[in-house]
Design an enzyme around this catalytic site. Structure first.
Site, short mmCIF file in Angstrom:
data_model
loop_
_atom_site.label_atom_id
_atom_site.label_comp_id
_atom_site.label_asym_id
_atom_site.label_seq_id
_atom_site.Cartn_x
_atom_site.Cartn_y
_atom_site.Cartn_z
N TYR A 1 1.40 12.10 5.20
CA TYR A 1 2.94 12.46 5.54
C TYR A 1 2.83 13.64 6.23
CZ TYR A 1 4.51 8.84 2.34
OH TYR A 1 4.70 7.83 1.84
N LYS B 1 -8.02 8.94 -4.61
CA LYS B 1 -9.13 7.80 -4.08
C LYS B 1 -10.69 8.63 -3.75
CE LYS B 1 -10.11 3.56 -3.26
NZ LYS B 1 -10.08 2.32 -4.23
N ASP C 1 4.13 8.68 -3.57
CA ASP C 1 5.34 7.99 -3.08
C ASP C 1 5.35 6.46 -3.83
OD1 ASP C 1 7.79 7.77 -1.93
OD2 ASP C 1 6.90 7.47 0.41
#
Ligand code: NAP
Length: 361
Positions: A122, A188, A244
């Site tokens: 983002y 991750k 999000d």
């Protein structure tokens, strides 16, 4: 003394849900609202979706209640929401998800997502396919043995030690202050070793400073875990993108986006807004659920130290939902009742607030 708060109505359904929250806050607190426009209405008036005076207003008042703002998909202007968070350095996005009696599919969800708000994919560092700078960047990467197809667009995912440390520390402090027993870091790191891996390593180090249980989960597993046994989780700390996505998932567990509140917190400023977007298809119909914005205002009042007044609004709002008679379409379709409009549901909450013993304030 009147508290001055910046009010950003936003786009689509924003003005309607903000108007509901404003009416309710006005019932219990003396507020002077400084109304400023951002998003589509600002473009028409100021030729920019985020005029400088909007940021200045939040800097001056230190606090804002904000409606959702539309972001064109795939092209057009960049997200005003992301830009506000970046310019005010609102690094922590706090999104609680809590079961509501007679509404939620799960009865025992009571967790909070603490999402890093300024980094990750983002950050807005993007290279458009075919552009000269994109070709230069691809050539640069080629020199380091990194081959990427020439017809690629690129988005960069920066995750810093300092950014990770402050968000994980925020999550632990939040857990401490709110009597939560466990923090779960989501990542991750098995695939993105130098970004998510860094986030995880920092999280492990920060965890050593606190007397609170710490664990980590890989994001895909976390999505499944949250659907199967959400009651196991209390505070979830995560980089921007996963936060999000998972917060929408958690909203779904407890009744949908119509009831999911949020806060963007930084060192100096705080902007409170619902998790949901501007839902343009419902704009101007007096149809959508005002709860997410009302509960965002509840978070705002707690931030301002108005704990009892915040508790009162929350209690009355939850009671109206649980009674199931004066609720909007999204709740009515779960509970099987006849829906009312945004303003009628707001009226019902106000009626409950007025019926309360003022001594409780
Ligand atoms: P959205 O506006 O959140 O709407 C998705 C769906 O969620 C709606 O179709 C509706 O579901 C439900 N919903 C949302 N708000 C609701 C409410 N108050 N009451 C009841 N149901 C509600 O997501 P989107 O359609 O993906 O995004 C629309 C625009 O909003 C995009 O431009 C996006 O970029 C922007 N956005 C802004 C923010 C922000 O300002 N912070 C956040 C997210 C998205 P049903 O269709 O099932 O009725």
């Amino acid at each position: 003394m009147s508290t001055k708060i910046t009010l950003i109505p936003g786009d689509g359904i924003g003005p309607e849900v903000i108007s509901s929250a404003r009416r309710i806050v006005d019932e219990v607190v003396d507020v002077t609202w400084e109304i400023v426009e951002a998003g589509e209405s600002a473009i028409q008036r100021y030729r920019t979706p985020l005029p400088d005076h909007v940021i200045e207003s939040v800097r001056k008042n230190k606090i804002a209640l904000k409606g959702p703002i539309t972001t064109p998909v795939g092209s057009g202007f960049r997200s005003v929401n992301v830009e506000i968070r970046k310019r005010l350095d609102l690094f922590a996005n706090v999104r609680p998800a809590k079961s509501i009696p007679y509404l939620s599919k799960y009865n025992d969800v009571d967790l909070v997502i603490v999402r890093e708000n300024t980094e990750d994919l983002y950050a807005g560092i993007e290279f458009e396919v075919g552009k000269e700078e994109t070709k230069e960047f691809l050539n640069f990467l080629k020199r380091y043995g990194v081959g990427i197809k020439e017809d690629s667009g690129i988005s960069i995912k920066p995750i810093s030690i300092s950014g990770s440390e402050r968000i994980v520390d925020f999550a632990f402090r939040y857990a401490e202050n709110n009597h939560r027993k466990k923090v779960t870091a989501v990542h991750k790191a098995n695939i993105m070793k130098f970004s998510d891996g860094l986030f995880l390593n920092v999280a492990r180090k920060v965890a050593e400073r606190y007397n609170i249980e710490f664990e980590d989960r890989i994001v895909d597993n976390m999505a499944m875990q949250l659907v199967q046994k959400p009651e196991l989780y209390e505070v979830i700390v995560t980089p921007n993108l996963y936060g999000d996505i998972l917060s929408d998932l958690c909203a779904g567990l407890v009744g949908g986006l119509g009831i999911a509140p949020g806060a963007n917190i930084g060192e100096h400023y705080a902007v409170f807004e619902p998790v949901h977007g501007s839902a343009p298809k419902y704009a101007g119909q007096n149809k959508v659920n005002p709860t997410a914005t009302i509960l965002s205002a509840v978070m705002m009042l707690r931030h301002l130290g108005e704990i009892k007044k915040a508790d009162l609004i929350e209690r009355c709002t939850i009671e109206v939902i649980s009674e199931g008679k004066q609720v909007t379409y999204d709740i009515a379709r779960i509970t099987g009742s006849t829906p009312v409009g945004t303003s009628e549901m707001t009226d019902a909450i106000i009626k409950k607030i007025r019926a309360c013993d003022p001594e409780t304030l």
